[in-house]
Design an enzyme around this catalytic site. Sequence first.
Site, PDB file in Angstrom:
ATOM      1  N   GLY A   1       0.768  -1.241   0.000  1.00 28.47           N
ATOM      2  CA  GLY A   1       0.000   0.000   0.000  1.00 28.47           C
ATOM      3  C   GLY A   1       0.800   1.292   0.000  1.00 28.47           C
ATOM      4  O   GLY A   1       0.332   2.313  -0.503  1.00 28.47           O
TER       5      GLY A   1
ATOM      6  N   ASP B   1       1.008   3.256   4.442  1.00 30.96           N
ATOM      7  CA  ASP B   1      -0.103   4.002   3.852  1.00 30.96           C
ATOM      8  C   ASP B   1      -1.076   4.508   4.918  1.00 30.96           C
ATOM      9  O   ASP B   1      -1.401   5.687   4.954  1.00 30.96           O
ATOM     10  CB  ASP B   1      -0.833   3.167   2.779  1.00 30.96           C
ATOM     11  CG  ASP B   1      -1.294   1.795   3.276  1.00 30.96           C
ATOM     12  OD1 ASP B   1      -1.009   1.435   4.443  1.00 30.96           O
ATOM     13  OD2 ASP B   1      -1.943   1.071   2.496  1.00 30.96           O
TER      14      ASP B   1
ATOM     15  N   ASP C   1      -4.603   2.100  11.052  1.00 33.32           N
ATOM     16  CA  ASP C   1      -5.999   1.807  11.327  1.00 33.32           C
ATOM     17  C   ASP C   1      -6.067   1.292  12.772  1.00 33.32           C
ATOM     18  O   ASP C   1      -6.042   2.095  13.702  1.00 33.32           O
ATOM     19  CB  ASP C   1      -6.444   0.781  10.272  1.00 33.32           C
ATOM     20  CG  ASP C   1      -7.932   0.510  10.270  1.00 33.32           C
ATOM     21  OD1 ASP C   1      -8.712   1.446  10.146  1.00 33.32           O
ATOM     22  OD2 ASP C   1      -8.309  -0.675  10.369  1.00 33.32           O
TER      23      ASP C   1
ATOM     24  N   GLY D   1      -3.650  -0.076  14.241  1.00 34.92           N
ATOM     25  CA  GLY D   1      -2.309   0.169  14.764  1.00 34.92           C
ATOM     26  C   GLY D   1      -1.442  -1.078  14.803  1.00 34.92           C
ATOM     27  O   GLY D   1      -0.237  -1.002  15.040  1.00 34.92           O
TER      28      GLY D   1
ATOM     29  N   LEU E   1       1.683  -1.160  12.319  1.00 35.72           N
ATOM     30  CA  LEU E   1       2.773  -0.273  12.700  1.00 35.72           C
ATOM     31  C   LEU E   1       3.562  -0.848  13.873  1.00 35.72           C
ATOM     32  O   LEU E   1       4.794  -0.806  13.892  1.00 35.72           O
ATOM     33  CB  LEU E   1       2.210   1.107  13.053  1.00 35.72           C
ATOM     34  CG  LEU E   1       3.088   2.299  12.694  1.00 35.72           C
ATOM     35  CD1 LEU E   1       3.514   2.264  11.231  1.00 35.72           C
ATOM     36  CD2 LEU E   1       2.364   3.596  12.997  1.00 35.72           C
TER      37      LEU E   1
ATOM     38  N   LYS F   1      -6.212   6.985  10.937  1.00 38.49           N
ATOM     39  CA  LYS F   1      -7.616   6.848  11.363  1.00 38.49           C
ATOM     40  C   LYS F   1      -7.629   6.626  12.863  1.00 38.49           C
ATOM     41  O   LYS F   1      -7.812   5.492  13.333  1.00 38.49           O
ATOM     42  CB  LYS F   1      -8.261   5.620  10.702  1.00 38.49           C
ATOM     43  CG  LYS F   1      -8.351   5.618   9.193  1.00 38.49           C
ATOM     44  CD  LYS F   1      -9.108   4.344   8.772  1.00 38.49           C
ATOM     45  CE  LYS F   1      -9.140   4.129   7.297  1.00 38.49           C
ATOM     46  NZ  LYS F   1      -9.826   2.853   6.942  1.00 38.49           N
TER      47      LYS F   1
ATOM     48  N   ASP G   1      -5.460  -0.262  -1.861  1.00 35.15           N
ATOM     49  CA  ASP G   1      -6.391  -1.124  -2.603  1.00 35.15           C
ATOM     50  C   ASP G   1      -7.624  -1.510  -1.802  1.00 35.15           C
ATOM     51  O   ASP G   1      -7.660  -1.403  -0.579  1.00 35.15           O
ATOM     52  CB  ASP G   1      -5.681  -2.422  -3.005  1.00 35.15           C
ATOM     53  CG  ASP G   1      -5.531  -3.372  -1.804  1.00 35.15           C
ATOM     54  OD1 ASP G   1      -5.047  -2.921  -0.746  1.00 35.15           O
ATOM     55  OD2 ASP G   1      -5.924  -4.549  -1.922  1.00 35.15           O
TER      56      ASP G   1
HETATM   57  P1  IMP Z   1      -3.792  -1.758  10.911  1.00 32.60           P
HETATM   58  O1  IMP Z   1      -2.793  -2.852  11.159  1.00 32.60           O
HETATM   59  O2  IMP Z   1      -5.167  -2.148  11.353  1.00 32.60           O
HETATM   60  O3  IMP Z   1      -3.371  -0.406  11.440  1.00 32.60           O
HETATM   61  O4  IMP Z   1      -3.978  -1.667   9.372  1.00 32.60           O
HETATM   62  C1  IMP Z   1      -3.165  -0.970   8.542  1.00 32.60           C
HETATM   63  C2  IMP Z   1      -3.267  -1.539   7.156  1.00 32.60           C
HETATM   64  O5  IMP Z   1      -4.606  -1.941   6.844  1.00 32.60           O
HETATM   65  C3  IMP Z   1      -2.910  -0.481   6.164  1.00 32.60           C
HETATM   66  O6  IMP Z   1      -1.520  -0.468   5.912  1.00 32.60           O
HETATM   67  C4  IMP Z   1      -3.718  -0.919   4.960  1.00 32.60           C
HETATM   68  O7  IMP Z   1      -2.979  -1.869   4.229  1.00 32.60           O
HETATM   69  C5  IMP Z   1      -4.941  -1.575   5.544  1.00 32.60           C
HETATM   70  N1  IMP Z   1      -6.056  -0.604   5.582  1.00 32.60           N
HETATM   71  C6  IMP Z   1      -6.546   0.056   6.661  1.00 32.60           C
HETATM   72  N2  IMP Z   1      -7.541   0.887   6.321  1.00 32.60           N
HETATM   73  C7  IMP Z   1      -7.670   0.767   4.970  1.00 32.60           C
HETATM   74  C8  IMP Z   1      -8.524   1.410   4.006  1.00 32.60           C
HETATM   75  O8  IMP Z   1      -9.339   2.292   4.292  1.00 32.60           O
HETATM   76  N3  IMP Z   1      -8.342   1.023   2.707  1.00 32.60           N
HETATM   77  C9  IMP Z   1      -7.446   0.070   2.327  1.00 32.60           C
HETATM   78  N4  IMP Z   1      -6.618  -0.530   3.190  1.00 32.60           N
HETATM   79  C10 IMP Z   1      -6.729  -0.191   4.514  1.00 32.60           C
HETATM   80 MG    MG Z   2      -0.661  -1.987   4.536  1.00 35.61          MG
END
Ligand code: IMP
Ligand code: MG
Length: 173
Positions: free
Chosen positions: A40, A99, A102, A104, A107, A130, A158
């Site tokens: 992403g 990218d 969300d 977290g 990261l 977010k 995506d």
């Molecule tokens: P986390 O591990 O939940 O913070 O997710 C982060 C990853 O989820 C990002 O790097 C994206 O690849 C994917 N992601 C989170 N939100 C979105 C979205 O709105 N559209 C597409 N991919 C998302």
């Molecule tokens: Mg990602």
Amino acid sequence: MATVTKLFDERRIAQRVEALAAEIAKSLPRELVLVVVLKGALVFAADLMRALDRAGLILRVDFLRLSSYGHAKQSSGVVRPVGPLPEDVAGRDVLVVDDIVDTGRSLVAARSVLLARGAATVSTCVLLDKPSRREVEVEPDFVGFTIGDVFVVGYGIDFAEQHRHLPYIGTID
Ligand code: IMP
Ligand code: MG
């Protein structure tokens, strides 16, 4: 057919990326390893690294792929590295480029992979944050745009491997 509604156009993204590079150049060491989280962050990182060059930084670039959403809009909750890991990070200052933050979890996973590989410091830069979706405590050091609980695509991002090629960022219904 899903509809994509424009949220940030090319010009707005380009201006923000340039400003972000200036912020990074002001607060991080001049020599950095960018670790780009695949897939992403591909387009964001390509623009950011050239903006960082204009801001006077000297970069190495490597990649990290994390297992993630698959083909759903919901995360599985477990994030682990897949494929080759970044090589030359021991003793270096690393900037993770992703990218979106969300929940977290991605990261946090990226940070721990890099610290385990001996990075001297790990900073984080994400295009989109977010905060209302956070499930684990983590704050990115540099954020492009803060957004609400919407699902976005484009500019590398995506939905089920579609829409990455869009030059803008949009919400999808
Ligand atoms: P986390 O591990 O939940 O913070 O997710 C982060 C990853 O989820 C990002 O790097 C994206 O690849 C994917 N992601 C989170 N939100 C979105 C979205 O709105 N559209 C597409 N991919 C998302
Ligand atoms: Mg990602």
